[in-house]
Motif scaffolding. Structure first.
Motif, PDB file in Angstrom:
ATOM      1  N   PRO A 296      30.159   4.076  22.414  1.00  0.00           N
ATOM      2  CA  PRO A 296      29.230   3.061  22.930  1.00  0.00           C
ATOM      3  C   PRO A 296      29.527   2.660  24.377  1.00  0.00           C
ATOM      4  N   ASP A 297      30.800   2.781  24.787  1.00  0.00           N
ATOM      5  CA  ASP A 297      31.182   2.401  26.151  1.00  0.00           C
ATOM      6  C   ASP A 297      30.531   3.287  27.209  1.00  0.00           C
ATOM      7  N   PHE A 298      30.007   4.430  26.811  1.00  0.00           N
ATOM      8  CA  PHE A 298      29.398   5.362  27.758  1.00  0.00           C
ATOM      9  C   PHE A 298      27.913   5.555  27.499  1.00  0.00           C
ATOM     10  N   ALA A 299      27.525   5.593  26.231  1.00  0.00           N
ATOM     11  CA  ALA A 299      26.112   5.778  25.893  1.00  0.00           C
ATOM     12  C   ALA A 299      25.277   4.567  26.299  1.00  0.00           C
ATOM     13  N   TYR A 300      25.813   3.369  26.080  1.00  0.00           N
ATOM     14  CA  TYR A 300      25.053   2.162  26.414  1.00  0.00           C
ATOM     15  C   TYR A 300      24.758   2.056  27.914  1.00  0.00           C
ATOM     16  N   PRO A 301      25.735   2.214  28.803  1.00  0.00           N
ATOM     17  CA  PRO A 301      25.414   2.124  30.233  1.00  0.00           C
ATOM     18  C   PRO A 301      24.405   3.180  30.699  1.00  0.00           C
ATOM     19  N   VAL A 302      24.477   4.385  30.139  1.00  0.00           N
ATOM     20  CA  VAL A 302      23.501   5.428  30.492  1.00  0.00           C
ATOM     21  C   VAL A 302      22.109   4.978  30.063  1.00  0.00           C
TER      22      VAL A 302
ATOM     23  N   GLY B 236      26.371   9.412  17.139  1.00  0.00           N
ATOM     24  CA  GLY B 236      26.779   8.083  17.604  1.00  0.00           C
ATOM     25  C   GLY B 236      26.111   7.682  18.900  1.00  0.00           C
ATOM     26  N   VAL B 237      26.120   8.575  19.881  1.00  0.00           N
ATOM     27  CA  VAL B 237      25.518   8.235  21.170  1.00  0.00           C
ATOM     28  C   VAL B 237      24.013   8.042  21.052  1.00  0.00           C
ATOM     29  N   SER B 238      23.364   8.793  20.151  1.00  0.00           N
ATOM     30  CA  SER B 238      21.915   8.622  19.993  1.00  0.00           C
ATOM     31  C   SER B 238      21.593   7.280  19.345  1.00  0.00           C
ATOM     32  N   ILE B 239      22.415   6.859  18.393  1.00  0.00           N
ATOM     33  CA  ILE B 239      22.202   5.548  17.769  1.00  0.00           C
ATOM     34  C   ILE B 239      22.323   4.441  18.811  1.00  0.00           C
ATOM     35  N   VAL B 240      23.371   4.502  19.609  1.00  0.00           N
ATOM     36  CA  VAL B 240      23.585   3.485  20.642  1.00  0.00           C
ATOM     37  C   VAL B 240      22.426   3.485  21.642  1.00  0.00           C
ATOM     38  N   ALA B 241      22.063   4.651  22.140  1.00  0.00           N
ATOM     39  CA  ALA B 241      21.001   4.726  23.149  1.00  0.00           C
ATOM     40  C   ALA B 241      19.691   4.159  22.617  1.00  0.00           C
ATOM     41  N   ASN B 242      19.390   4.421  21.356  1.00  0.00           N
ATOM     42  CA  ASN B 242      18.129   3.944  20.783  1.00  0.00           C
ATOM     43  C   ASN B 242      18.122   2.454  20.487  1.00  0.00           C
ATOM     44  N   LYS B 243      19.231   1.778  20.653  1.00  0.00           N
ATOM     45  CA  LYS B 243      19.268   0.315  20.529  1.00  0.00           C
ATOM     46  C   LYS B 243      18.749  -0.368  21.789  1.00  0.00           C
ATOM     47  N   VAL B 244      18.628   0.367  22.876  1.00  0.00           N
ATOM     48  CA  VAL B 244      18.216  -0.194  24.165  1.00  0.00           C
ATOM     49  C   VAL B 244      16.696  -0.134  24.269  1.00  0.00           C
ATOM     50  N   LYS B 245      16.074  -1.297  24.458  1.00  0.00           N
ATOM     51  CA  LYS B 245      14.619  -1.352  24.597  1.00  0.00           C
ATOM     52  C   LYS B 245      14.186  -0.492  25.781  1.00  0.00           C
ATOM     53  N   GLY B 246      13.155   0.307  25.545  1.00  0.00           N
ATOM     54  CA  GLY B 246      12.643   1.181  26.598  1.00  0.00           C
ATOM     55  C   GLY B 246      13.209   2.577  26.562  1.00  0.00           C
ATOM     56  N   VAL B 247      14.169   2.801  25.686  1.00  0.00           N
ATOM     57  CA  VAL B 247      14.774   4.131  25.561  1.00  0.00           C
ATOM     58  C   VAL B 247      14.243   4.804  24.300  1.00  0.00           C
ATOM     59  N   ARG B 248      13.876   6.059  24.473  1.00  0.00           N
ATOM     60  CA  ARG B 248      13.534   6.930  23.352  1.00  0.00           C
ATOM     61  C   ARG B 248      14.477   8.126  23.469  1.00  0.00           C
ATOM     62  N   CYS B 249      15.532   8.091  22.673  1.00  0.00           N
ATOM     63  CA  CYS B 249      16.566   9.111  22.731  1.00  0.00           C
ATOM     64  C   CYS B 249      16.370  10.097  21.596  1.00  0.00           C
TER      65      CYS B 249
END
Length: 151
Positions: free
Chosen positions: A47-53, A74-87
């Motif tokens: 999450p420390d890297f996927a979230y900032p991306v 894991g990185v796809s789950i984190v990225a998809n928590k960010v509004k506006g991201v479709r990972c």
């Protein structure tokens, strides 16, 4: 995607070698790439890297993002928590194309322990060069955006 566009990339220790390989591939093609880490194979948390991306893509600081861990899950789950991201979690060429054409993904997730470097390079190239089809797919992507507004 034009090569003047900016790509954010990041991953954990399980995706470090593939991240470095893909980053080098993109830079040699002329893309502007920013590496959000990790910067070595020491154990760390994805999450420390996927979230900032993902956040940087959502804030339109980058045109697209690529996140990599051991499986890509894991990185796809984190990225998809960010509004506006479709990972899209992608491990084959067909899905790389479909996730852009049908889902207008702006972040790509892959797993280093799932795909080899050659296939990963093909996936990235297909994903970056495939446009969103719109049409019937646009209404579906719009529905995803509506779901985001509720949360």
């Amino acid at each position: 995607m034009t090569k003047s566009e900016k790509i954010a990339i990041g991953g954990d220790h399980g995706g470090f070698e593939l991240k470095e390989f893909i980053k080098n591939h993109l830079e040699h093609q002329g893309y502007q790439v920013e590496d959000f880490g990790t910067y070595d194979k020491s154990s760390c948390d994805y999450p420390d890297f996927a979230y900032p991306v993902a956040k940087a893509v959502a804030e339109h600081k980058f045109d697209k993002g690529i996140v990599i861990c051991g499986t890509g899950i894991g990185v796809s789950i984190v990225a998809n928590k960010v509004k506006g991201v479709r990972c899209g979690l992608v491990h084959d060429c067909f899905s790389a194309k479909a996730t852009r054409q049908h889902n207008d993904t702006n972040v790509l997730a892959m797993g280093e322990r799932v795909v080899g470097k050659g296939l990963a390079q093909e996936i990235v190239d297909i994903w970056l060069h495939t446009e969103f089809e719109g049409g019937r797919h646009k209404k579906r992507v719009d529905k995803i955006k509506e779901v985001e507004k509720e949360n």
